[in-house]
Design an enzyme around this catalytic site. Structure first.
Site, PDB file in Angstrom:
ATOM      1  N   LYS A  19      22.804  13.214 -10.869  1.00 12.62           N
ATOM      2  CA  LYS A  19      23.994  12.564 -11.582  1.00 12.62           C
ATOM      3  C   LYS A  19      25.236  13.521 -11.656  1.00 12.62           C
ATOM      4  CE  LYS A  19      21.444  10.051 -15.047  1.00 12.62           C
ATOM      5  NZ  LYS A  19      21.142   9.944 -16.483  1.00 12.62           N
TER       6      LYS A  19
ATOM      7  N   ARG B 154       8.114  34.948 -10.135  1.00 10.94           N
ATOM      8  CA  ARG B 154       9.149  36.039 -10.894  1.00 10.94           C
ATOM      9  C   ARG B 154       8.592  37.188 -11.099  1.00 10.94           C
ATOM     10  NH1 ARG B 154      11.265  31.449 -15.307  1.00 10.94           N
ATOM     11  NH2 ARG B 154      13.124  30.925 -14.162  1.00 10.94           N
TER      12      ARG B 154
ATOM     13  N   GLY C  56      19.503  27.612 -14.663  1.00 10.85           N
ATOM     14  CA  GLY C  56      20.580  27.459 -15.455  1.00 10.85           C
ATOM     15  C   GLY C  56      21.699  28.714 -15.200  1.00 10.85           C
TER      16      GLY C  56
ATOM     17  N   GLY D 173      17.126  24.817  -9.934  1.00 11.82           N
ATOM     18  CA  GLY D 173      16.141  24.010 -10.064  1.00 11.82           C
ATOM     19  C   GLY D 173      15.389  23.312  -8.747  1.00 11.82           C
TER      20      GLY D 173
HETATM   21  P1  AMP Z   1      19.249  17.425  -9.981  1.00 15.38           P
HETATM   22  O1  AMP Z   1      18.355  17.765 -10.869  1.00 15.38           O
HETATM   23  O2  AMP Z   1      20.529  16.909 -10.470  1.00 15.38           O
HETATM   24  O3  AMP Z   1      19.754  18.289  -8.886  1.00 15.38           O
HETATM   25  O4  AMP Z   1      18.739  16.240  -9.320  1.00 15.38           O
HETATM   26  C1  AMP Z   1      17.695  15.926  -8.439  1.00 15.38           C
HETATM   27  C2  AMP Z   1      17.034  14.702  -8.287  1.00 15.38           C
HETATM   28  O5  AMP Z   1      17.902  13.679  -7.923  1.00 15.38           O
HETATM   29  C3  AMP Z   1      15.692  14.634  -7.429  1.00 15.38           C
HETATM   30  O6  AMP Z   1      14.688  14.412  -8.257  1.00 15.38           O
HETATM   31  C4  AMP Z   1      16.120  13.521  -6.377  1.00 15.38           C
HETATM   32  O7  AMP Z   1      15.069  12.913  -6.212  1.00 15.38           O
HETATM   33  C5  AMP Z   1      17.411  12.691  -7.693  1.00 15.38           C
HETATM   34  N1  AMP Z   1      18.073  12.047  -6.249  1.00 15.38           N
HETATM   35  C6  AMP Z   1      18.832  12.255  -5.387  1.00 15.38           C
HETATM   36  N2  AMP Z   1      19.399  11.370  -4.588  1.00 15.38           N
HETATM   37  C7  AMP Z   1      19.171  10.249  -5.097  1.00 15.38           C
HETATM   38  C8  AMP Z   1      19.461   8.964  -4.816  1.00 15.38           C
HETATM   39  N3  AMP Z   1      20.322   8.581  -4.006  1.00 15.38           N
HETATM   40  N4  AMP Z   1      18.925   7.933  -5.942  1.00 15.38           N
HETATM   41  C9  AMP Z   1      17.993   8.532  -6.899  1.00 15.38           C
HETATM   42  N5  AMP Z   1      17.696   9.636  -6.960  1.00 15.38           N
HETATM   43  C10 AMP Z   1      18.419  10.694  -6.369  1.00 15.38           C
END
Ligand code: AMP
Length: 392
Positions: free
Chosen positions: A193, A36, A373, A350
């Site tokens: 999610k 940064r 964010g 992130g």
């Molecule tokens: P996000 O912060 O929503 O971008 O999610 C990133 C996280 O999603 C990472 O830690 C990945 O390990 C997790 N992730 C991605 N695909 C899967 C999956 N099929 N099952 C469980 N975790 C997952």
């Protein structure tokens, strides 16, 4: 968008109130990652070169309006001085008028602005106090632009305002990816999610030509179509929401690309025993941890016909080998096409930066945003208060 840049301002002899993001990680009393800080160097150097005095305003941690000595910005001074190649005058807000009076054409850093109770409230009195310290306002903290705080919005209205180099680069890249993109546009949305990315998916289906959905969130979409996903991470309660997104995509002419084949394992750990199966063949006792090779080939095909790719979120559990394979392969494919001049590729948020770095693809992307964010809110189609405040 009608914001000015440093090139539009007469900086000679001017005190330039410069909002920066130097909220850097610290380990054992030292800055452990200077990314940064490195990214604000062009702005600081250009202000100095034009004869101006950069007065840096920044936050560090979450002191919530109180002076917390462990959150003093003085910890960043050695790293800042090394990056700028010159001394930095550090001052409390109280002593700032005197410090600035004796700091012509030198860098000044004001103590953690979040020590002020008025900062997060966008307090007009604090805004005026800051405005009195300078002649021009420059915002170089895109990553803080989704917050309507005094130093990101209130202050901008009290002085002639412009975007710093980093802010201008971020806005330019995002505009090229989602504002006025070259079509076809592909968005890749992965991650854990659906619930955290509902606004994102809703906005993208109305704007992009193809939407690749991967990671844990793809499981929710598969399950919503009646496919059994075994023990996979899945938000079954969002089945209707997922179906709504699929039907909105259909009416808007956006092709949704879900995994055709998947990598399944019975344990969520690195090198767990795994196999590749069709997306509708996940065994009851297994979980989907990555997209399979056929899915990757389809993504590569879509990339090869596209002009723009915008990416947030990994396609699988990328922290665990070998479940990083789809993310790595798709990232490399986007990077290669970008290098060949066929694709504009923008990624951010992130884990995405970590995933693309791990894939060795980040350097070849057109632009990688380090703003978490703020990048997501931009992708969600939201107006960022810190950017809106720069509109002239
Ligand atoms: P996000 O912060 O929503 O971008 O999610 C990133 C996280 O999603 C990472 O830690 C990945 O390990 C997790 N992730 C991605 N695909 C899967 C999956 N099929 N099952 C469980 N975790 C997952």
């Amino acid at each position: 968008m009608a914001w000015k840049t440093l090139d539009d301002m007469d900086l000679n002899g001017k005190r330039v109130l410069t909002r920066v993001d130097i909220n850097v990680p610290v380990e054992n009393g030292k800055v452990s990652d200077t990314t940064r800080i490195d990214r604000i160097v062009p702005t600081v150097k250009d202000i100095l070169a034009a004869g101006g005095t950069p007065i840096l305003i920044a936050h560090f941690g979450r002191p919530k309006g109180k002076t917390v000595p462990e959150m003093s910005l003085n910890i960043t001074l050695p790293a800042l001085e090394a990056a700028f190649g010159q001394p930095v005058k550090f001052t409390t807000l109280e002593d700032a008028p005197e410090t600035i009076a004796f700091a012509k054409n030198q860098v000044v850093l004001i103590e953690n602005i979040r020590f002020e109770p008025g900062e997060e409230k966008n307090d007009p009195e604090l805004a005026q106090r800051l405005a009195d310290l300078g002649d021009i306002y420059c915002n170089d903290a895109f990553s803080a632009a989704h917050r309507a705080h005094t130093s990101t919005t209130g202050l901008a209205h009290l002085r002639p305002s412009c975007a710093g180099r980093l802010m201008a680069a971020e806005l330019g890249a995002l505009e090229a990816a989602l504002g006025q993109p070259k079509r076809p546009v592909v968005a890749v949305v992965g991650g854990a999610k659906v619930s955290t990315k509902l606004d994102l998916l809703g906005n993208l289906v109305g704007k992009v030509d193809h939407l690749v959905i991967g990671g844990g969130m793809a499981n929710t979409f598969l399950a919503a179509q009646g496919i059994s996903v075994g023990k996979s991470l899945c938000e079954h309660d969002l089945a209707q929401t997922a179906r709504d997104i699929l039907s909105k995509a259909q009416t808007q002419g956006c092709e949704i690309i879900l995994p055709k084949d998947v990598v399944v394992a019975c344990e969520f750990k690195a090198n767990a025993e795994h196999s590749i199966v069709a997306a509708d063949q996940c065994p009851d006792d297994a979980m989907i941890l990555d997209a399979g090779p056929e899915s990757v080939a389809k993504i590569g095909e879509v990339f090869s016909t596209a002009k723009t790719v915008i990416w947030n979120g990994p396609l699988g559990a990328f922290e665990l080998e070998p479940f990083d394979a789809a993310t790595n392969a798709a990232a490399k494919s986007a990077a290669t096409l970008t290098k060949m001049g066929k694709l504009t590729s923008v990624a951010g948020g992130g884990d995405t930066v970590a995933a693309l770095n791990q894939a060795g693809a980040a350097n070849d992307f057109t632009y990688i945003s380090t703003a978490g964010g703020a990048f997501l809110e931009w992708m969600e189609g939201k107006i960022l208060p810190g950017v809106a405040a720069l509109d002239s």
